[in-house]
Design an enzyme around this catalytic site. Structure first.
Site, PDB file in Angstrom:
ATOM      1  CB  ALA A  67      -0.908   0.106   1.259  1.00  0.00           C
ATOM      2  N   GLY A 110       0.501  -5.011   1.077  1.00  0.00           N
ATOM      3  CA  GLY A 110      -1.051  -5.056   0.277  1.00  0.00           C
ATOM      4  C   GLY A 110      -0.755  -5.725  -1.204  1.00  0.00           C
ATOM      5  CD  GLU A 113      -2.630  -7.832   3.413  1.00  0.00           C
ATOM      6  OE1 GLU A 113      -2.608  -6.587   3.209  1.00  0.00           O
ATOM      7  OE2 GLU A 113      -3.255  -8.214   4.467  1.00  0.00           O
ATOM      8  CD  GLU A 133       1.503  -5.814   5.826  1.00  0.00           C
ATOM      9  OE1 GLU A 133       2.156  -6.651   6.070  1.00  0.00           O
ATOM     10  OE2 GLU A 133       0.784  -5.854   4.619  1.00  0.00           O
TER      11      GLU A 133
HETATM   12  N1  COA Z   1       4.597   3.286  -0.768  1.00  0.00           N
HETATM   13  C1  COA Z   1       5.184   4.365  -1.266  1.00  0.00           C
HETATM   14  N2  COA Z   1       5.996   4.234  -1.950  1.00  0.00           N
HETATM   15  C2  COA Z   1       6.847   3.235  -2.002  1.00  0.00           C
HETATM   16  C3  COA Z   1       6.386   1.997  -1.628  1.00  0.00           C
HETATM   17  C4  COA Z   1       5.481   2.081  -0.727  1.00  0.00           C
HETATM   18  N3  COA Z   1       4.910   0.839  -0.243  1.00  0.00           N
HETATM   19  N4  COA Z   1       7.648   1.178  -1.926  1.00  0.00           N
HETATM   20  C5  COA Z   1       8.256   1.835  -2.688  1.00  0.00           C
HETATM   21  N5  COA Z   1       7.902   3.268  -2.861  1.00  0.00           N
HETATM   22  C6  COA Z   1       8.790   4.014  -3.504  1.00  0.00           C
HETATM   23  C7  COA Z   1       9.770   4.537  -2.758  1.00  0.00           C
HETATM   24  O1  COA Z   1       9.642   5.588  -1.905  1.00  0.00           O
HETATM   25  C8  COA Z   1      10.771   5.216  -3.951  1.00  0.00           C
HETATM   26  O2  COA Z   1      10.238   6.439  -4.454  1.00  0.00           O
HETATM   27  P1  COA Z   1      11.314   7.728  -4.805  1.00  0.00           P
HETATM   28  O3  COA Z   1      12.143   7.088  -5.964  1.00  0.00           O
HETATM   29  O4  COA Z   1      10.367   8.810  -4.868  1.00  0.00           O
HETATM   30  O5  COA Z   1      12.025   7.874  -3.521  1.00  0.00           O
HETATM   31  C9  COA Z   1      10.489   4.169  -5.118  1.00  0.00           C
HETATM   32  O6  COA Z   1       9.099   3.562  -4.671  1.00  0.00           O
HETATM   33  C10 COA Z   1      11.526   3.099  -5.105  1.00  0.00           C
HETATM   34  O7  COA Z   1      11.829   2.588  -4.006  1.00  0.00           O
HETATM   35  P2  COA Z   1      13.126   2.700  -3.226  1.00  0.00           P
HETATM   36  O8  COA Z   1      12.814   2.482  -1.638  1.00  0.00           O
HETATM   37  O9  COA Z   1      14.119   3.809  -3.635  1.00  0.00           O
HETATM   38  O10 COA Z   1      13.811   1.271  -3.555  1.00  0.00           O
HETATM   39  P3  COA Z   1      14.936   0.360  -2.854  1.00  0.00           P
HETATM   40  O11 COA Z   1      15.411  -0.650  -3.791  1.00  0.00           O
HETATM   41  O12 COA Z   1      15.916   1.141  -2.001  1.00  0.00           O
HETATM   42  O13 COA Z   1      14.186  -0.545  -1.861  1.00  0.00           O
HETATM   43  C11 COA Z   1      11.911  -1.745  -1.224  1.00  0.00           C
HETATM   44  C12 COA Z   1      12.738  -1.376  -2.232  1.00  0.00           C
HETATM   45  C13 COA Z   1      10.743  -2.355  -1.733  1.00  0.00           C
HETATM   46  C14 COA Z   1      12.538  -2.493  -0.099  1.00  0.00           C
HETATM   47  C15 COA Z   1      11.689  -0.458  -0.423  1.00  0.00           C
HETATM   48  O14 COA Z   1      11.090   0.465  -1.230  1.00  0.00           O
HETATM   49  C16 COA Z   1      10.317  -0.621   0.718  1.00  0.00           C
HETATM   50  O15 COA Z   1      10.702  -1.016   1.883  1.00  0.00           O
HETATM   51  N6  COA Z   1       9.273  -0.290   0.322  1.00  0.00           N
HETATM   52  C17 COA Z   1       8.085  -0.368   1.284  1.00  0.00           C
HETATM   53  C18 COA Z   1       7.625  -1.935   1.454  1.00  0.00           C
HETATM   54  C19 COA Z   1       6.506  -1.855   2.518  1.00  0.00           C
HETATM   55  O16 COA Z   1       6.838  -1.651   3.589  1.00  0.00           O
HETATM   56  N7  COA Z   1       5.371  -2.351   1.999  1.00  0.00           N
HETATM   57  C20 COA Z   1       4.255  -2.602   2.827  1.00  0.00           C
HETATM   58  C21 COA Z   1       3.663  -1.333   3.056  1.00  0.00           C
HETATM   59  S1  COA Z   1       2.049  -1.761   4.056  1.00  0.00           S
END
Ligand code: COA
Length: 261
Positions: A67, A110, A113, A133
């Site tokens: 999400a 999400g 899910e 989460e």
């Molecule tokens: N919501 C909003 N933005 C998200 C996102 C999310 N769930 N997951 C990734 N993004 C965005 C990042 O903020 C980034 O945006 P930016 O380039 O404008 O800064 C872009 O996607 C790329 O992600 P980034 O974090 O820079 O890549 P990474 O390779 O360093 O890490 C992840 C990848 C997936 C490990 C990391 O993005 C992450 O932990 N995301 C959240 C995952 C999560 O907790 N999901 C569950 C949410 S309930």
């Protein structure tokens, strides 16, 4: 059918493909995408020519990385009680035709899910799944407590949800989170081949098999769904959640500031 956050590709072979199309944020699921997907499922369910759906993500890094945290950070109890994602995933599980998630890259929170609400999950060798989460101060409140339990068993579901650890493709296949894993370049063809072999069979029989399978797998009881949403609502208003999500978002802000010089 035209939407802002998803793309619908129809084929002349009897299925449609739904592409999550926010690659800049790893296809994170925001409210616009929830609404787009919900309308698309209604439209696709009504199309006689659509006998199955394949889902995949735009770009080369993610199916759906969860999400959208920039929206989640401000969600409150009232939002949780609307069962926004939970309701969408129930509609997806109830889609009358077979659904296949073709998953490359990140499939988290999400996104996981959503994939769990599909009938079949096929991964690529770069796939990473998980329910992180709790690291953000919330619970997986849109189906993982029951659907992940159903898919990988109660012990493994508890471990994955309590630790929030990310699971690589080979382990996903071993524990049943993914049905199988193929090379990234072969992923879509593998999903399409699976759909073709389903569509060769009796349309009526496949439809009714899905009804029977959904009934047999204890589809989510509405009361359980609301319990997850209420728990989610409590976490939504915690200081811990705000701090943890702000930390994620500030990391992004710091990156933008560095880029601006
Ligand atoms: N919501 C909003 N933005 C998200 C996102 C999310 N769930 N997951 C990734 N993004 C965005 C990042 O903020 C980034 O945006 P930016 O380039 O404008 O800064 C872009 O996607 C790329 O992600 P980034 O974090 O820079 O890549 P990474 O390779 O360093 O890490 C992840 C990848 C997936 C490990 C990391 O993005 C992450 O932990 N995301 C959240 C995952 C999560 O907790 N999901 C569950 C949410 S309930």
């Amino acid at each position: 059918m035209s939407y802002e956050t998803i793309e619908i590709q129809t084929t002349n072979e009897g299925w449609a493909e739904v592409v999550f199309n926010r690659p800049d944020v790893l296809n994170a699921l925001n409210l616009r995408m929830v609404n787009d997907l919900s309308s698309a499922l209604d439209e696709l369910a009504a199309e006689d020519g659509v006998r199955g759906l394949i889902f995949h993500g735009a770009g080369d890094r993610a199916f759906v990385a969860g999400a959208d945290i920039s929206e989640l950070v401000d969600r409150k109890v009232e939002d949780a009680l609307k069962a926004i994602n939970a309701g969408l995933f129930q509609k997806l599980e109830d889609f009358p035709r077979p659904t296949i998630a073709a998953i490359r890259g990140y499939c988290l929170g999400g996104g996981s899910e959503l994939a769990l609400a599909c009938d079949i999950r096929i991964g690529a060798d770069d796939t990473v799944m998980g329910q992180p989460e709790v690291k953000l101060g919330i619970i997986p409140g849109a189906g993982a407590p029951h659907r992940l339990t159903r898919v990988v068993g109660t012990g493994m579901a508890r471990e994955l949800i309590f630790t929030g650890r990310l699971v690589k493709a080979d382990e996903c296949a071993r524990i049943g989170f993914l049905n199988r894993v193929v090379a990234v370049d072969a992923l879509l063809e593998e999903a399409r081949g699976t759909m073709r072999s389903i569509l060769k069979n009796s349309d009526l029989a496949v439809r009714l098999a899905k009804v029977a399978l959904n009934a047999a797998s204890n589809s989510v009881d509405r009361r359980h769904m609301m319990l997850e949403c209420i728990s989610q609502g409590i976490t939504f208003e915690s200081e811990d959640k705000r701090e943890r999500m702000t930390r994620f978002l500030e990391r992004k802000k710091a990156k933008e500031e560095r880029a601006d010089g």
